[in-house]
Design a protein around this motif. Structure first.
Motif, PDB file in Angstrom:
ATOM      1  N   GLU A 181      15.521 -24.430 -67.664  1.00  0.00           N
ATOM      2  CA  GLU A 181      16.766 -23.816 -67.199  1.00  0.00           C
ATOM      3  C   GLU A 181      16.530 -22.349 -66.839  1.00  0.00           C
ATOM      4  O   GLU A 181      17.196 -21.813 -65.955  1.00  0.00           O
ATOM      5  CB  GLU A 181      17.846 -23.887 -68.283  1.00  0.00           C
ATOM      6  N   SER A 182      15.586 -21.721 -67.532  1.00  0.00           N
ATOM      7  CA  SER A 182      15.328 -20.300 -67.319  1.00  0.00           C
ATOM      8  C   SER A 182      14.088 -20.019 -66.477  1.00  0.00           C
ATOM      9  O   SER A 182      14.046 -19.022 -65.760  1.00  0.00           O
ATOM     10  CB  SER A 182      15.149 -19.590 -68.664  1.00  0.00           C
ATOM     11  N   PHE A 183      13.088 -20.860 -66.594  1.00  0.00           N
ATOM     12  CA  PHE A 183      11.792 -20.584 -65.986  1.00  0.00           C
ATOM     13  C   PHE A 183      11.316 -21.767 -65.153  1.00  0.00           C
ATOM     14  O   PHE A 183      11.798 -22.885 -65.310  1.00  0.00           O
ATOM     15  CB  PHE A 183      10.770 -20.233 -67.072  1.00  0.00           C
ATOM     16  N   SER A 184      10.355 -21.494 -64.277  1.00  0.00           N
ATOM     17  CA  SER A 184       9.828 -22.518 -63.385  1.00  0.00           C
ATOM     18  C   SER A 184       8.332 -22.320 -63.208  1.00  0.00           C
ATOM     19  O   SER A 184       7.857 -21.185 -63.180  1.00  0.00           O
ATOM     20  CB  SER A 184      10.519 -22.421 -62.017  1.00  0.00           C
ATOM     21  N   ASP A 185       7.603 -23.416 -63.056  1.00  0.00           N
ATOM     22  CA  ASP A 185       6.179 -23.335 -62.737  1.00  0.00           C
ATOM     23  C   ASP A 185       5.953 -23.365 -61.226  1.00  0.00           C
ATOM     24  O   ASP A 185       4.820 -23.252 -60.777  1.00  0.00           O
ATOM     25  CB  ASP A 185       5.408 -24.493 -63.388  1.00  0.00           C
ATOM     26  N   GLU A 186       7.016 -23.533 -60.455  1.00  0.00           N
ATOM     27  CA  GLU A 186       6.897 -23.602 -58.993  1.00  0.00           C
ATOM     28  C   GLU A 186       7.409 -22.358 -58.276  1.00  0.00           C
ATOM     29  O   GLU A 186       6.924 -22.018 -57.208  1.00  0.00           O
ATOM     30  CB  GLU A 186       7.659 -24.825 -58.439  1.00  0.00           C
ATOM     31  N   LEU A 187       8.414 -21.706 -58.818  1.00  0.00           N
ATOM     32  CA  LEU A 187       9.045 -20.562 -58.149  1.00  0.00           C
ATOM     33  C   LEU A 187       8.559 -19.249 -58.760  1.00  0.00           C
ATOM     34  O   LEU A 187       8.872 -18.958 -59.920  1.00  0.00           O
ATOM     35  CB  LEU A 187      10.568 -20.642 -58.277  1.00  0.00           C
ATOM     36  N   PRO A 188       7.802 -18.444 -58.015  1.00  0.00           N
ATOM     37  CA  PRO A 188       7.279 -17.188 -58.586  1.00  0.00           C
ATOM     38  C   PRO A 188       8.352 -16.287 -59.171  1.00  0.00           C
ATOM     39  O   PRO A 188       8.107 -15.603 -60.166  1.00  0.00           O
ATOM     40  CB  PRO A 188       6.597 -16.513 -57.386  1.00  0.00           C
ATOM     41  N   GLU A 189       9.560 -16.300 -58.591  1.00  0.00           N
ATOM     42  CA  GLU A 189      10.625 -15.447 -59.128  1.00  0.00           C
ATOM     43  C   GLU A 189      11.155 -15.959 -60.463  1.00  0.00           C
ATOM     44  O   GLU A 189      11.962 -15.293 -61.103  1.00  0.00           O
ATOM     45  CB  GLU A 189      11.772 -15.293 -58.116  1.00  0.00           C
ATOM     46  N   ARG A 190      10.677 -17.137 -60.916  1.00  0.00           N
ATOM     47  CA  ARG A 190      11.080 -17.675 -62.219  1.00  0.00           C
ATOM     48  C   ARG A 190       9.877 -17.966 -63.120  1.00  0.00           C
ATOM     49  O   ARG A 190      10.011 -18.616 -64.146  1.00  0.00           O
ATOM     50  CB  ARG A 190      11.914 -18.957 -62.048  1.00  0.00           C
ATOM     51  N   PHE A 191       8.658 -17.493 -62.742  1.00  0.00           N
ATOM     52  CA  PHE A 191       7.516 -17.594 -63.651  1.00  0.00           C
ATOM     53  C   PHE A 191       7.849 -16.761 -64.898  1.00  0.00           C
ATOM     54  O   PHE A 191       8.465 -15.692 -64.774  1.00  0.00           O
ATOM     55  CB  PHE A 191       6.236 -17.039 -63.027  1.00  0.00           C
ATOM     56  N   PRO A 192       7.434 -17.176 -66.097  1.00  0.00           N
ATOM     57  CA  PRO A 192       7.791 -16.414 -67.299  1.00  0.00           C
ATOM     58  C   PRO A 192       6.920 -15.174 -67.522  1.00  0.00           C
ATOM     59  O   PRO A 192       6.261 -15.016 -68.544  1.00  0.00           O
ATOM     60  CB  PRO A 192       7.640 -17.440 -68.414  1.00  0.00           C
ATOM     61  N   THR A 193       6.920 -14.279 -66.544  1.00  0.00           N
ATOM     62  CA  THR A 193       6.255 -12.984 -66.696  1.00  0.00           C
ATOM     63  C   THR A 193       7.150 -12.083 -67.553  1.00  0.00           C
ATOM     64  O   THR A 193       8.324 -12.398 -67.783  1.00  0.00           O
ATOM     65  CB  THR A 193       6.038 -12.327 -65.323  1.00  0.00           C
TER      66      THR A 193
END
Length: 150
Positions: free
Chosen positions: A86-98
Motif C-alpha cells: 500500500e505504501s511502497f512498490s518494487d516497480e515505481l521508483p517514486e515508491r521505492f522504500p528509500t
C-alpha cells in the motif's frame, strides 16, 4: 532516545508539536543504481514528526503524541518495508522504500489521520535518520486554503 535538535521549518501556525520515535525495519531498493542497498538489509530508523496548527482538539491537544507513534511504529516496526505494497512498490521508483520515500510516506500516513480530525493540523516536517550519518528531511508543500463552508 537522546534529545536531538532538528532543523526547524518556518510556519505561521500558533502551535507546533514534535514527536520522536524509532522503529526497526528491513528494506531493499530495487534499482540497478542502488549499489549495496539492492540487497535486503535493516536499520533502526529514528523519526521526528512535526505537526502544526492553530486549533487544539477537545482534549486540549494539537494531536495526541501516542497516535502519531502508533500510526507509524505499529505499521513499520520489525517489518520488511517492501512488503507494505500500500505504501511502497518494487516497480515505481517514486515508491521505492528509500529514506526519502519512507519520510514522505510517514508524512502522508499521519496527514491522512489528521485530515479526519476536527482541528485539522498539518504535518510540516518529517526528519528520518536511517544511519548515524545519514538522514532525510521531508517537508510537504503547503496546499492552498480552500473556503470550506460547513
Amino acid at each position: 532516545m537522546l534529545q536531538q535538535i532538528y532543523p526547524s521549518v518556518a510556519h505561521d501556525y500558533s502551535y507546533e508539536l514534535n514527536k520522536d520515535f524509532q522503529f526497526a525495519a528491513a528494506h531493499y531498493v530495487p534499482s540497478e543504481d542502488a549499489g549495496k542497498c539492492r540487497q535486503m538489509h535493516g536499520h533502526t530508523y529514528y523519526a521526528n514528526v512535526t505537526v502544526a496548527g492553530d486549533e487544539l482538539d477537545r482534549s486540549g491537544f494539537l494531536v495526541n503524541f501516542a497516535i502519531i507513534k502508533r500510526l507509524i511504529h505499529d505499521r513499520f516496526d520489525h517489518s520488511l518495508l517492501n512488503d507494505d505494497t500500500e505504501s511502497f512498490s518494487d516497480e515505481l521508483p517514486e515508491r521505492f522504500p528509500t529514506t526519502e520515500v519512507v519520510a514522505r510516506t510517514i508524512a502522508e500516513l499521519v496527514q491522512s489521520y489528521l485530515d479526519g480530525t476536527a482541528n485539522r493540523p498539518h504535518v510540516v516536517q518529517v526528519f528520518l535518520r536511517e544511519t548515524p550519518t545519514s538522514y532525510c528531511l521531508y517537508r510537504p508543500k503547503r496546499k492552498a486554503a480552500v473556503n470550506d463552508e460547513r
